[in-house]
Design an enzyme around this catalytic site. Structure first.
Site, PDB file in Angstrom:
ATOM      1  N   HIS A  19       0.846  -1.213   0.000  1.00 44.31           N
ATOM      2  CA  HIS A  19       0.000   0.000   0.000  1.00 44.31           C
ATOM      3  C   HIS A  19       0.876   1.257   0.000  1.00 44.31           C
ATOM      4  O   HIS A  19       0.622   2.208  -0.740  1.00 44.31           O
ATOM      5  CB  HIS A  19      -0.882   0.040   1.263  1.00 44.31           C
ATOM      6  N   LYS A  43     -15.428  -7.579   2.955  1.00 44.79           N
ATOM      7  CA  LYS A  43     -14.992  -8.981   3.028  1.00 44.79           C
ATOM      8  C   LYS A  43     -15.311  -9.621   4.373  1.00 44.79           C
ATOM      9  O   LYS A  43     -15.812 -10.702   4.452  1.00 44.79           O
ATOM     10  CB  LYS A  43     -13.488  -9.065   2.764  1.00 44.79           C
ATOM     11  N   ARG A  92      -1.670  -6.197  -8.468  1.00 46.22           N
ATOM     12  CA  ARG A  92      -0.568  -7.117  -8.168  1.00 46.22           C
ATOM     13  C   ARG A  92      -0.481  -8.230  -9.201  1.00 46.22           C
ATOM     14  O   ARG A  92       0.554  -8.446  -9.812  1.00 46.22           O
ATOM     15  CB  ARG A  92      -0.747  -7.724  -6.772  1.00 46.22           C
ATOM     16  N   SER A 129      -3.016  -7.697   2.911  1.00 43.67           N
ATOM     17  CA  SER A 129      -3.277  -7.558   4.347  1.00 43.67           C
ATOM     18  C   SER A 129      -3.649  -8.908   4.949  1.00 43.67           C
ATOM     19  O   SER A 129      -3.213  -9.243   6.059  1.00 43.67           O
ATOM     20  CB  SER A 129      -4.421  -6.564   4.582  1.00 43.67           C
TER      21      SER A 129
END
Ligand code: PNS
Length: 165
Positions: A19, A43, A92, A129
């Site tokens: 990040h 989520k 990514r 994360s």
């Protein structure tokens, strides 16, 4: 450098070096970058409170004068519409592209906002994360993957979780 403002949205539960890399690079392209922390991530329940996530980010972005941390509730398209800026996201791997493409198109159809993507630095292409949390709370070393202030908060959280068992 563009005069435009960029909104970098996310859960940041917790912020990672991936990040931070996106934030630093966005800050060199845009006049201002707003790191927008979603209050209730879709989520799952966040491990870190909104206050913790914002405080970690504020510590991390302190070196960049054109970066601010805010939070938002509800639709990102509504939040960005009220500011009239562009969204910035990191990409990514190919699986990111699949979900990011539909999200970007939906946000564009909702509020005519554009999403610009920065390719993640190769060092962080596997860093999320979720994976950082899983490894850390199982005792693994994530010191190379998160900023120092984040590691300190994670260590405190681990201690408080262990003590509450
Ligand atoms: O860090 P994350 O969890 O990948 O960030 C996802 C985030 C917060 C950018 C996304 O879930 C979001 O925009 N949430 C706000 C609600 C919303 O607008 N949902 C519709 C997206 S098309």
């Amino acid at each position: 450098m563009s005069e435009k403002r960029a909104i970098y949205p996310g859960s940041f539960d917790p912020p990672t070096n991936g990040h931070l890399d996106v934030i630093e690079r966005a800050a060199s392209c845009f006049g201002e970058v707003i790191v927008a922390v979603v209050v209730n991530p879709q989520k799952r329940n966040p491990m870190f409170s909104l206050e913790e996530r914002e405080a970690m980010l504020r510590d991390c972005v302190a070196p960049w004068p054109n970066v601010r941390v805010e939070h938002f509730r509800g639709l990102l398209a509504d939040y960005v519409k009220s500011t009239g800026d562009v969204i910035v996201k990191g990409l990514r791997v190919v699986s990111d592209f699949e979900s990011e493409m539909s999200t970007a198109l939906m946000n564009r159809s909702l509020s005519r906002v554009d999403t610009l993507f920065l390719m993640s630095d190769a060092r962080y292409s596997f860093v999320s994360s979720s994976i950082v949390k899983e490894v850390f709370f199982l005792g693994g070393d994530v010191a190379a993957l998160v900023p120092e202030p984040v590691l300190a908060v994670m260590s405190k959280k681990r201690t408080s979780l262990v003590n509450s068992r």
